[in-house]
Write a protein that holds these residues in place. Structure first.
Motif, PDB file in Angstrom:
ATOM      1  N   SER A 130       0.812  -1.215   0.000  1.00 45.54           N
ATOM      2  CA  SER A 130       0.000   0.000   0.000  1.00 45.54           C
ATOM      3  C   SER A 130       0.844   1.262   0.000  1.00 45.54           C
ATOM      4  N   ASN A 131       2.165   1.092   0.011  1.00 42.36           N
ATOM      5  CA  ASN A 131       3.099   2.222  -0.006  1.00 42.36           C
ATOM      6  C   ASN A 131       2.865   3.147   1.187  1.00 42.36           C
ATOM      7  N   ILE A 132       2.791   2.546   2.389  1.00 44.80           N
ATOM      8  CA  ILE A 132       2.573   3.292   3.623  1.00 44.80           C
ATOM      9  C   ILE A 132       3.732   3.030   4.576  1.00 44.80           C
ATOM     10  N   LEU A 133       4.244   4.095   5.182  1.00 42.18           N
ATOM     11  CA  LEU A 133       5.244   3.995   6.235  1.00 42.18           C
ATOM     12  C   LEU A 133       4.617   4.513   7.525  1.00 42.18           C
ATOM     13  N   TYR A 134       4.540   3.658   8.552  1.00 42.29           N
ATOM     14  CA  TYR A 134       3.939   4.040   9.827  1.00 42.29           C
ATOM     15  C   TYR A 134       5.015   4.573  10.770  1.00 42.29           C
ATOM     16  N   GLU A 135       4.748   5.738  11.366  1.00 44.12           N
ATOM     17  CA  GLU A 135       5.697   6.369  12.265  1.00 44.12           C
ATOM     18  C   GLU A 135       5.351   6.063  13.718  1.00 44.12           C
ATOM     19  N   ALA A 136       6.350   6.193  14.586  1.00 45.09           N
ATOM     20  CA  ALA A 136       6.141   6.014  16.024  1.00 45.09           C
ATOM     21  C   ALA A 136       5.266   7.134  16.574  1.00 45.09           C
ATOM     22  N   ILE A 137       4.438   6.785  17.568  1.00 38.47           N
ATOM     23  CA  ILE A 137       3.567   7.752  18.232  1.00 38.47           C
ATOM     24  C   ILE A 137       4.189   8.235  19.537  1.00 38.47           C
ATOM     25  N   SER A 138       4.747   7.298  20.310  1.00 41.38           N
ATOM     26  CA  SER A 138       5.290   7.647  21.618  1.00 41.38           C
ATOM     27  C   SER A 138       6.317   6.597  22.023  1.00 41.38           C
ATOM     28  N   PHE A 139       7.083   6.903  23.089  1.00 35.83           N
ATOM     29  CA  PHE A 139       8.095   5.952  23.546  1.00 35.83           C
ATOM     30  C   PHE A 139       8.380   6.177  25.028  1.00 35.83           C
ATOM     31  N   LYS A 140       8.972   5.144  25.643  1.00 33.29           N
ATOM     32  CA  LYS A 140       9.446   5.221  27.027  1.00 33.29           C
ATOM     33  C   LYS A 140      10.779   4.498  27.095  1.00 33.29           C
ATOM     34  N   LYS A 141      11.805   5.177  27.599  1.00 33.52           N
ATOM     35  CA  LYS A 141      13.166   4.627  27.632  1.00 33.52           C
ATOM     36  C   LYS A 141      13.486   4.109  29.029  1.00 33.52           C
ATOM     37  N   GLU A 142      14.057   2.925  29.079  1.00 26.68           N
ATOM     38  CA  GLU A 142      14.509   2.333  30.337  1.00 26.68           C
ATOM     39  C   GLU A 142      15.878   1.722  30.087  1.00 26.68           C
ATOM     40  N   GLY A 143      16.940   2.453  30.450  1.00 24.80           N
ATOM     41  CA  GLY A 143      18.292   1.992  30.178  1.00 24.80           C
ATOM     42  C   GLY A 143      18.553   1.933  28.690  1.00 24.80           C
ATOM     43  N   ASP A 144      19.038   0.773  28.217  1.00 29.35           N
ATOM     44  CA  ASP A 144      19.299   0.597  26.783  1.00 29.35           C
ATOM     45  C   ASP A 144      18.067   0.153  26.020  1.00 29.35           C
ATOM     46  N   PHE A 145      16.938  -0.056  26.711  1.00 28.89           N
ATOM     47  CA  PHE A 145      15.730  -0.550  26.066  1.00 28.89           C
ATOM     48  C   PHE A 145      14.707   0.578  25.932  1.00 28.89           C
ATOM     49  N   VAL A 146      14.027   0.577  24.782  1.00 34.03           N
ATOM     50  CA  VAL A 146      13.013   1.600  24.515  1.00 34.03           C
ATOM     51  C   VAL A 146      11.733   0.915  24.064  1.00 34.03           C
ATOM     52  N   GLU A 147      10.640   1.214  24.759  1.00 41.78           N
ATOM     53  CA  GLU A 147       9.312   0.709  24.356  1.00 41.78           C
ATOM     54  C   GLU A 147       8.656   1.765  23.480  1.00 41.78           C
ATOM     55  N   VAL A 148       8.310   1.374  22.247  1.00 46.39           N
ATOM     56  CA  VAL A 148       7.809   2.332  21.265  1.00 46.39           C
ATOM     57  C   VAL A 148       6.406   1.930  20.825  1.00 46.39           C
TER      58      VAL A 148
END
Length: 451
Positions: free
Chosen positions: A400-418
């Protein structure tokens, strides 16, 4: 009873009101392009037998309750956001106002020269007035109208004329199907319940008069801070934020950035001064905001030779927060720049859409997990990056030629929940990063807290 009320509203929707005034035509104003929007199809229904009874009996009372003199809406009425043109067409700040029930029902219609014009909803605060609208053309006009809409109007607040406006750039068929929104700049001088007049002079070259008068309740919250927030690093680069104004729908401020290291922007074709704005949520997540920036205009650049850019920034308030972070950085893209210089065909870094994928870009990003909940697609990345810059992979639906972008994130050390939009997992084929290097101006990160 609920069905009766629904039928009554449908009957009332058939009533058109046309106020004929002297015809004055103004020269069209330069048109600003707008994005295409999703469909909202307005349907009219005819209930002849019920309409006849109501018109003979209580039709007049109902009409003036629903369209009081075609002059004012019932203050306080709101529209369900699932049916709201504002929610479906406006920016994230106004979408939130619609979802929270702060948009008020207008339901006004005016007809002239074979064109019906509908005002659907209104929203007002100390920074903007938003009014949603639709337009219908009869058969005699359909073949004459342009593919691109042009609407010229003037508007008044309590009888005082405001600046004349021109709106356009939207495909006419999409406008008929979906509706759109007029956005007018306001100021703190507006009363709490002003009377608004909108007088439309031409629609797609058709000259006529479509006039509306209505009242709105202004959202009262307004926070203003004229104190400057300034930071400077040891190399002489600096950022200054001042004249901050906030209403429920929008954050507005003036921003000045100065780069003492002019060599950072020597390759003007591929290197850009950039900015990430984050709204810090009470849930611990940082939300990406998409600002309108005057730096898109040459007028935003200072004539001084010290590398300073002065710009006005408007941030639609997609979440209810009073805390924002500004992260200035320099991006150097790898690929082919276009002649315009502000866009290009950038090289891509891709990887299969699965856990364990590693994207080796400006920093190494490893996909730890992919999950879904009721509202979001949630992906955890491992990113050993210092200083940290929240630029995450896009999710590619190539078919469909769509690129979905991140809405929000939370960083904890080297790990990021997006968090990404909730997506059909079967449609995503790969992760995508645009190949670039980034210089984060860490010492210029700025936090503003308005409460």
């Amino acid at each position: 009873m609920e069905k009766l009320q629904h039928d009554i509203e449908n009957m009332v929707d058939r009533v058109s009101v046309s106020n004929k005034l002297d015809e004055t035509v103004q020269k069209a104003i330069e048109i600003a392009k707008k994005k295409k929007r999703r469909s909202l199809i307005y349907k009219e229904k005819m209930i002849a037998s019920l309409a006849a009874i109501l018109i003979l009996g209580i039709g007049t009372v109902i009409f003036f309750t629903y369209y009081p003199d075609q002059a004012t809406n019932r203050l306080g009425d709101s529209v369900s956001y699932t049916d709201s043109v504002l929610y479906k067409t406006a920016d994230e700040g106004l979408k939130r106002m619609a979802k929270e029930g702060k948009a008020q029902l207008l339901s006004l219609v005016s007809e002239d020269k074979g064109v019906k014009f509908f005002l659907e909803e209104g929203y007002l605060d100390d920074q903007q007035l938003a009014v949603t609208y639709r337009v219908e053309f009869d058969k005699s006009q359909i073949e004459k109208i342009d593919d691109e809409s042009v609407i010229n109007l003037e508007w008044f607040v309590d009888g005082k004329p405001q600046i004349e406006e021109g709106f356009g750039g939207l495909n006419t068929k999409e406008l008929m199907d979906n509706g759109d929104v007029f956005i007018f700049d306001t100021d703190r001088g507006l009363p709490e319940e002003p009377k608004i007049d909108i007088r439309i002079k031409s629609i797609n070259g058709i000259q006529g008069d479509w006039s509306f008068t209505f009242g709105l309740k202004k959202q009262k919250e307004f926070i203003s801070d004229s104190k400057s927030v300034a930071k400077e690093d040891e190399l002489g680069n600096s950022i200054v934020i001042n004249n901050v104004n906030l209403t429920p729908s929008k954050l507005e401020l003036n921003l000045s950035t100065t780069l003492a290291q002019k060599e950072l922007l020597q390759d003007q074709g591929n290197t850009f001064r950039d900015l990430i704005i984050l709204a810090l949520g009470s849930d611990g997540f940082s939300y990406f905001e998409t600002p309108r920036r005057s730096s898109n205009s040459e007028n935003a650049y200072s004539t001084a030779s010290n590398g300073t850019i002065l710009e006005k920034i408007e941030v639609p308030r997609g979440i209810d927060t009073y805390t924002y972070k500004f992260i200035p950085f320099i991006s150097s893209h790898k690929g082919k720049a276009t002649a315009e210089g502000n866009e290009g065909i950038w090289d891509e870094i891709t990887g299969p859409y699965r856990e364990g994928t590693i994207l080796d870009g400006n920093s190494k990003i490893k996909v730890v997990s992919i999950e879904e909940n009721n509202q979001r697609t949630v992906i955890r990345y491992k990113m050993n990056q210092e200083p940290f810059l929240p630029i995450f992979p896009l999710l590619a639906d190539r078919e469909s030629n769509i690129l979905y972008e991140a809405i929000s994130f939370k960083k904890e050390g080297d790990f990021v929940e997006v968090n990404y939009p909730k997506i059909d997992q079967n449609t995503i084929t790969e992760f995508v990063l645009f190949d670039a290097t980034y210089l984060v101006l860490k010492d210029l990160e700025t936090l503003i807290d308005l409460k």
